[in-house]
Design an enzyme around this catalytic site. Structure first.
Site, PDB file in Angstrom:
ATOM      1  N   TYR A  85       5.050  -5.075  -2.585  1.00  0.00           N
ATOM      2  CA  TYR A  85       3.981  -5.328  -1.610  1.00  0.00           C
ATOM      3  C   TYR A  85       3.602  -6.778  -1.470  1.00  0.00           C
ATOM      4  CZ  TYR A  85       3.138  -0.302  -1.538  1.00  0.00           C
ATOM      5  OH  TYR A  85       3.270   1.053  -1.401  1.00  0.00           O
ATOM      6  N   ASN A 157       1.164  -3.704   6.895  1.00  0.00           N
ATOM      7  CA  ASN A 157       0.906  -2.452   6.196  1.00  0.00           C
ATOM      8  C   ASN A 157      -0.492  -1.957   6.554  1.00  0.00           C
ATOM      9  OD1 ASN A 157       1.244  -0.343   4.138  1.00  0.00           O
ATOM     10  ND2 ASN A 157      -0.290  -1.485   2.966  1.00  0.00           N
ATOM     11  N   GLU A 158      -0.575  -0.801   7.186  1.00  0.00           N
ATOM     12  CA  GLU A 158      -1.870  -0.170   7.491  1.00  0.00           C
ATOM     13  C   GLU A 158      -2.873  -1.149   8.091  1.00  0.00           C
ATOM     14  OE1 GLU A 158      -3.377   2.227   4.296  1.00  0.00           O
ATOM     15  OE2 GLU A 158      -1.547   3.414   4.155  1.00  0.00           O
ATOM     16  N   ASP A 200      -0.706   7.414   7.678  1.00  0.00           N
ATOM     17  CA  ASP A 200      -0.421   8.665   8.386  1.00  0.00           C
ATOM     18  C   ASP A 200      -1.741   9.370   8.684  1.00  0.00           C
ATOM     19  OD1 ASP A 200       0.646  10.873   9.548  1.00  0.00           O
ATOM     20  OD2 ASP A 200       1.468  11.740   7.702  1.00  0.00           O
ATOM     21  N   GLU A 262       5.241   5.439   1.631  1.00  0.00           N
ATOM     22  CA  GLU A 262       4.546   5.903   0.417  1.00  0.00           C
ATOM     23  C   GLU A 262       4.444   7.417   0.544  1.00  0.00           C
ATOM     24  OE1 GLU A 262       0.610   4.182   0.328  1.00  0.00           O
ATOM     25  OE2 GLU A 262       1.359   2.142   0.072  1.00  0.00           O
ATOM     26  N   TYR A 293       5.097   6.768  -4.279  1.00  0.00           N
ATOM     27  CA  TYR A 293       4.046   5.876  -4.744  1.00  0.00           C
ATOM     28  C   TYR A 293       3.632   6.353  -6.123  1.00  0.00           C
ATOM     29  CZ  TYR A 293      -0.070   2.924  -4.602  1.00  0.00           C
ATOM     30  OH  TYR A 293      -0.995   1.963  -4.876  1.00  0.00           O
TER      31      TYR A 293
END
Ligand SMILES: *[C@@H]1O[C@H](CO)[C@@H](O)[C@H](O)[C@H]1NC(C)=O
Ligand SMILES: *[C@@H]1O[C@H](CO)[C@@H](O)[C@H](O)[C@H]1NC(C)=O
Ligand SMILES: *[C@@H]1O[C@H](CO)[C@@H](O)[C@H](O)[C@H]1NC(C)=O
Ligand SMILES: *[C@@H]1O[C@H](CO)[C@@H](O)[C@H](O)[C@H]1NC(C)=O
Length: 475
Positions: A85, A157-158, A200, A262, A293
Site C-alpha cells: 500500500y 484506493n477508495e 465495494d 481485498e 487481506y
C-alpha cells in the site's frame, strides 16, 4: 523454461525473471506464453501505515531478511501476487523485488502514501492534484518500472467512499491515471497496467467501474479494477448471500480485469476462507481472482502471520486454512485463454453509463498541472530506478514458528522463473512444473548461501500496529 538476463545482474550471475503480465480485454495474460493470469494473492503491509513515515528509512519492500521470510512462507502458501500500500521510492527495493520475483510472486503497488502531498485528498481533490504530487507518483514509477514482476500500479484506493465523495473526485482519478499512463508510455519499456481499488459499496460499485473503465478517447481509463469486498463471512455465507452472483452479472461484460483487491471478512474468526472455492470456480471466471487481506496480524485482526518486533514470525491458523483452500484451485481452468474475454473492448464514456444521481458523469478530465508535461517528456532524472539482482541468500534467517509453536527450521525460498502456484495444483501444460515440485524448476542452487543484513531484523521494531481498518488505508 525461460531465463532472462537482467541488466547488471550479469555481473553477479544469471538472474531468473518471471514473464511480465499484461492486460488483454477482461483478462490479465502472461505476455510471453499467452496463458491467462489470475491473481492468487495477499495484501502485504506489515506494520500497517506505520511502516512508512517521513522520518524513517524503511518500507515493506526494503528489508531483504523480512522479505525472504515472507516470500518463503508465501511460496508454500501458493500465492502468486502481493499488493503493497505504500512505499518510499527513494529506498532501494532491488533485493526484495528480486526475492519475490525469484519465488514467482508479482507485485501490485499503490503509488500513494498517507504523507502530506503524496495522495489526492478526497475532500479537496482540485487543490491536491499538483505538480509535486505527480512528481511523487512518477518517482514511484521510476523506482519500480524496471522489475518484470511488477504487475501494476494502483493510482488510487477508495478515494470514493460514499456518494458525497463521488461527485468531485472521479475526474481527478482519471486525470491521475492519464498522467501515470502517459509517463509509463514515455519512460518505461513496457505498458505497465494502472488501475483503481474501489470500496465495494453496492450503491456505487457499478458506477465507479463504468466511470473508470469507459473509453474517453484519451489515456485516462483504468487498465484494471480492484474491489475491496468483505461480503462473504464464514460458513453461513454462500455465492448468493454474499452476492457474488451479483458481481458476476455486473462484470460479465467487463472490458478490463476485475479482481478483489481485498477480501476475507474476519467475523467469524479464525477464518475458513470458503469464499476461495467460489472465487476460483467455473461460475466466477469472469473475475481475475483476489488478494486476501492481509499478510500480517495488526490490531484489526486480519493476519495470516503474526510478526513480532524482533522479526520472528508465527503462523496463525488462518494461514493453514487458506493454504488448504488454495490447494483445491483448478489452475487448468484459470490459465486457459479465452478469446471472447480478451477481445472485449470498452464502451465510449457517456452519462448514460452512470446510474446514481450523485455520481459524477463529468468526463471532461482536468488538464495537467503546469510543469507535469515536462516531467512526462523528460522523466524524473534524479529518481532512483530499480532492477533485478541475483538472489544469493535463499535461507530464511529469521525464526519462524508453525501454528503449534514448533520451530520451522531449514525454511528457504526456491528460485524459479514461473508464477508461483498453490501446492498440489498441476500446471496446464506438461512442459511446466509446479514451482514447489522442487528440482524440476531448476535453479535453487544457493542452498548453502548464508543470510545477510543482520541489522534488518531491528527495523521491524517500528512496526507499531496502528489500528487501521481496511477503509482507513483509503488514500
Ligand atoms: C453484455 O453485452 C451483451 C451484448 O452486447 C448484452 O446483450 C448484455 O445485456 C450485456 N450484459 C450486461 C450485464 O451489461
Ligand atoms: C503475536 O504477536 C504479539 C505481539 O508480538 C504477541 O503478544 C502474541 O503473543 C503473538 N501471538 C502468537 C499466537 O504468537
Ligand atoms: C479443471 O478445469 C478443466 C477446464 O475447465 C476441466 O477440464 C477439468 O475437469 C477441471 N478439473 C477438475 C478436477 O475439476
Ligand atoms: C470466456 O469469456 C466470456 C466473457 O467473460 C465468458 O462469457 C465465457 O464463459 C468464457 N468462457 C469460458 C470457457 O470460461
Amino acid at each position: 523454461m525461460r531465463y532472462s538476463i537482467a541488466g547488471l545482474a550479469l555481473l553477479a550471475g544469471l538472474t531468473v525473471a518471471v514473464d511480465p503480465v499484461e492486460v488483454r480485454g477482461q483478462d490479465f495474460v502472461n505476455s510471453v506464453s499467452g496463458d491467462r493470469f489470475v491473481v492468487i494473492g495477499v495484501d502485504y503491509q506489515p506494520g500497517g501505515q506505520g511502516a512508512i513515515s517521513a522520518t524513517n528509512d524503511r518500507d515493506v519492500l526494503s528489508d531483504p531478511e523480512a522479505c525472504t521470510r515472507d516470500a518463503a512462507l508465501m511460496q508454500s502458501l501458493g500465492v502468486n501476487t502481493i499488493r503493497s500500500y505504500n512505499v518510499d521510492p527513494t529506498l532501494n527495493h532491488d533485493e526484495c523485488m528480486s526475492i519475490f520475483n525469484g519465488v514467482g510472486i508479482y507485485v501490485i503497488l499503490d503509488v500513494n502514501t498517507p504523507l502530506y502531498g503524496q495522495h489526492i485528498d478526497r475532500s479537496n481533490p482540485g487543490s491536491t492534484y499538483t505538480r509535486d504530487y505527480m512528481e511523487h507518483v512518477f518517482t514511484v514509477i521510476e523506482a519500480f518500472k524496471g522489475y518484470p514482476n511488477l504487475l501494476g500500479f494502483f493510482g488510487g484506493n477508495e478515494i470514493i467512499n460514499d456518494l458525497e465523495t463521488a461527485d468531485d473526485n472521479p475526474p481527478y482519478m482519471r486525470a491521475v491515471q492519464r498522467d501515470m499512463k502517459d509517463y509509463i508510455a514515455s519512460r518505461a519499456d513496457r505498458p505497465i497496467p494502472v488501475g483503481y481499488s474501489a470500496a465495494d459499496v453496492r450503491e456505487f460499485t457499478e458506477d465507479t467501474y463504468h466511470y473508470l473503465a469507459c473509453d474517453n478517447g484519451d489515456s485516462s481509463a483504468s487498465d484494471f479494477f480492484g474491489l475491496n469486498s468483505y461480503s462473504w463471512c464464514g460458513s453461513e455465507s454462500s455465492f448468493e448471500t454474499a452476492e457474488y452472483d451479483v458481481l458476476v452479472e455486473m462484470f460479465s461484460n467487463a472490458s478490463i480485469p476485475v479482481f478483489f483487491s481485498e477480501y476475507g471478512c474476519n467475523d467469524p474468526s479464525p477464518r475458513v476462507f470458503e469464499e476461495v472455492e467460489a472465487l476460483y470456480s467455473p461460475q466466477m471466471t469472469v473475475m481475475s481472482g483476489g488478494l486476501v487481506y492481509e499478510w500480517s496480524q495488526e490490531d484489526n485482526n486480519y493476519g495470516l502471520v503474526n510478526i513480532s518486533s524482533d522479526g520472528s514470525a508465527r503462523l496463525r491458523s488462518d494461514y493453514n486454512s487458506l493454504m488448504e483452500q488454495y490447494s483445491r484451485i483448478n489452475i487448468t481452468l484459470l490459465e486457459a485463454s479465452n478469446d471472447t474475454a480478451t477481445s472485449i473492448t470498452a464502451p465510449r464514456c457517456s452519462s448514460d453509463l452512470i446510474e446514481a444521481d450523485d455520481f459524477s458523469d463529468e468526463f471532461d478530465i482536468p488538464s495537467r498541472p503546469s510543469g507535469v508535461d515536462a516531467l512526462i517528456s523528460s522523466g524524473i532524472s534524479s529518481a532512483p530506478t530499480g532492477s533485478l539482482v541475483s538472489v544469493t541468500a535463499t535461507a530464511v534467517a529469521l525464526p519462524v514458528y508453525g501454528v503449534d509453536g514448533a520451530s520451522m527450521s531449514n525454511l528457504a525460498i526456491t528460485v524459479t522463473s514461473e508464477a508461483n502456484r498453490p501446492v498440489g495444483t498441476a500446471s496446464r501444460t506438461s512442459s511446466r512444473t509446479s514451482s514447489r515440485s522442487g528440482s524440476a524448476s531448476g535453479s535453487s542452487t544457493a542452498s548453502g548461501a548464508s543470510a545477510t543484513q543482520s541489522g534488518a531484523a531491528h527495523r521491524m521494531s517500528g512496526a507499531v500496529a496502528l489500528a487501521l481498518g481496511a477503509a482507513a488505508l483509503a488514500l
